[in-house]
Motif scaffolding. Sequence first.
Motif, PDB file in Angstrom:
ATOM      1  N   THR A  11       0.865  -1.185   0.000  1.00 26.70           N
ATOM      2  CA  THR A  11       0.000   0.000   0.000  1.00 26.70           C
ATOM      3  C   THR A  11       0.900   1.233   0.000  1.00 26.70           C
ATOM      4  O   THR A  11       1.778   1.363   0.843  1.00 26.70           O
ATOM      5  CB  THR A  11      -0.885   0.019   1.262  1.00 26.70           C
ATOM      6  OG1 THR A  11      -0.029  -0.036   2.419  1.00 26.70           O
ATOM      7  CG2 THR A  11      -1.846  -1.145   1.283  1.00 26.70           C
ATOM      8  N   PRO A  49       0.963   5.639  -1.622  1.00 26.75           N
ATOM      9  CA  PRO A  49       0.344   6.659  -2.472  1.00 26.75           C
ATOM     10  C   PRO A  49       0.913   6.679  -3.890  1.00 26.75           C
ATOM     11  O   PRO A  49       0.294   7.199  -4.797  1.00 26.75           O
ATOM     12  CB  PRO A  49       0.663   7.979  -1.761  1.00 26.75           C
ATOM     13  CG  PRO A  49       1.186   7.638  -0.429  1.00 26.75           C
ATOM     14  CD  PRO A  49       1.652   6.221  -0.452  1.00 26.75           C
ATOM     15  N   SER A  64      -2.356   2.245  -4.681  1.00 31.47           N
ATOM     16  CA  SER A  64      -2.794   3.453  -3.960  1.00 31.47           C
ATOM     17  C   SER A  64      -4.313   3.475  -3.946  1.00 31.47           C
ATOM     18  O   SER A  64      -4.946   3.178  -4.959  1.00 31.47           O
ATOM     19  CB  SER A  64      -2.286   4.699  -4.693  1.00 31.47           C
ATOM     20  OG  SER A  64      -2.990   5.834  -4.238  1.00 31.47           O
ATOM     21  N   CYS A  96       1.320  -3.051   5.101  1.00 40.43           N
ATOM     22  CA  CYS A  96       0.827  -1.749   5.551  1.00 40.43           C
ATOM     23  C   CYS A  96       2.021  -0.907   5.981  1.00 40.43           C
ATOM     24  O   CYS A  96       2.675  -1.229   6.984  1.00 40.43           O
ATOM     25  CB  CYS A  96      -0.118  -1.921   6.741  1.00 40.43           C
ATOM     26  SG  CYS A  96      -1.508  -3.002   6.379  1.00 40.43           S
TER      27      CYS A  96
HETATM   28  N1  SAM Z   1       6.082   9.480   2.591  1.00 48.50           N
HETATM   29  C1  SAM Z   1       5.089   8.759   1.872  1.00 48.50           C
HETATM   30  C2  SAM Z   1       4.807   9.461   0.560  1.00 48.50           C
HETATM   31  O1  SAM Z   1       4.905  10.658   0.473  1.00 48.50           O
HETATM   32  O2  SAM Z   1       4.409   8.736  -0.400  1.00 48.50           O
HETATM   33  C3  SAM Z   1       3.797   8.679   2.662  1.00 48.50           C
HETATM   34  C4  SAM Z   1       3.851   7.727   3.784  1.00 48.50           C
HETATM   35  S1  SAM Z   1       2.330   7.555   4.614  1.00 48.50           S
HETATM   36  C5  SAM Z   1       2.412   8.784   5.820  1.00 48.50           C
HETATM   37  C6  SAM Z   1       2.515   6.062   5.523  1.00 48.50           C
HETATM   38  C7  SAM Z   1       1.970   4.834   4.841  1.00 48.50           C
HETATM   39  O3  SAM Z   1       0.555   4.984   4.652  1.00 48.50           O
HETATM   40  C8  SAM Z   1       2.495   4.495   3.477  1.00 48.50           C
HETATM   41  O4  SAM Z   1       3.729   3.809   3.569  1.00 48.50           O
HETATM   42  C9  SAM Z   1       1.410   3.611   2.913  1.00 48.50           C
HETATM   43  O5  SAM Z   1       1.527   2.274   3.345  1.00 48.50           O
HETATM   44  C10 SAM Z   1       0.149   4.213   3.537  1.00 48.50           C
HETATM   45  N2  SAM Z   1      -0.565   5.104   2.615  1.00 48.50           N
HETATM   46  C11 SAM Z   1      -0.677   6.440   2.724  1.00 48.50           C
HETATM   47  N3  SAM Z   1      -1.442   6.956   1.763  1.00 48.50           N
HETATM   48  C12 SAM Z   1      -1.861   5.915   1.008  1.00 48.50           C
HETATM   49  C13 SAM Z   1      -2.666   5.807  -0.156  1.00 48.50           C
HETATM   50  N4  SAM Z   1      -3.204   6.866  -0.731  1.00 48.50           N
HETATM   51  N5  SAM Z   1      -2.899   4.570  -0.653  1.00 48.50           N
HETATM   52  C14 SAM Z   1      -2.347   3.486  -0.077  1.00 48.50           C
HETATM   53  N6  SAM Z   1      -1.557   3.535   1.023  1.00 48.50           N
HETATM   54  C15 SAM Z   1      -1.316   4.729   1.559  1.00 48.50           C
END
Ligand code: SAM
Length: 247
Positions: free
Chosen positions: A86, A88, A131, A111
């Motif tokens: 998962t 973004p 995503s 995750c």
């Molecule tokens: N630094 C990362 C970036 O800018 O792409 C974002 C990390 S986010 C705070 C933490 C985690 O949430 C990610 O590693 C992912 O597993 C999950 N996540 C956040 N947004 C997501 C999305 N739109 N779709 C799927 N997983 C997501």
Amino acid sequence: MKFDLLTLFPGMFSGPFSESIVKNAVDKGLIEISLHNIRDYANDRHRVTDDYPYGGGAGMVMKVEPLTACIESVRTERPASKVVLTTPRGRPFTQALAGELANEDGLIIICGRYEGIDERVSEMFVDLEVSIGDFVLTGGEPAAIVLVDAVSRLIPGVLGSKESAEEDSFRNGLLEYPQYTRPPEFRGQMVPPVLLSGNHREIERWRRRESLRRTLMVRPELLDAVELTEEDEKFVRMLRDGGGTDD
Ligand code: SAM
């Protein structure tokens, strides 16, 4: 279908998977959901699962060793499962992708947390990055819940006739038409008379048009990917020209 969820927060899944259709599917043995706490695979004294990013910058990164140990352990049990991350930056999750994933033997869903995972995990193990939308969650758990939910309901037997997927939005590339149930009038608001007419041909025509209308209003770009009949084209042209009906 077997779902293995790799997470630092297994408690986040207890609510979503202990009610309704997903729970029934588990109870009937149509799907299996197993939670794996990544922290259990950290072998240092403090069971550390994250560290500072090389090169500096804000936040922490999930370490390669616990994730590797966790994935390898789960993969031994499920050699045929696909590993999904998962993130973004992944392929947008759509109904079509849910359909593709529903044909797999199983999914091992990672995750992420913090700033994400060490890139080497992705390079070594991940088959597909997904995503759930152009926004950033605090962690991959809500995304995994979305994946499990949307994929499960496409597995034969999971939905009863009460919750059929036949007419859902996106199934034919369009958004769904409006639905009504009894009573026929509520606070002066009437159900469209055609739905009470018993004329199935007219009902189908009305529904198709309402799907087209709604899609054009809310998600016009979806229409580009749908095969429209001549009648559809005419109706959409009329809507675009500001008309509501040609009857
Ligand atoms: N630094 C990362 C970036 O800018 O792409 C974002 C990390 S986010 C705070 C933490 C985690 O949430 C990610 O590693 C992912 O597993 C999950 N996540 C956040 N947004 C997501 C999305 N739109 N779709 C799927 N997983 C997501």
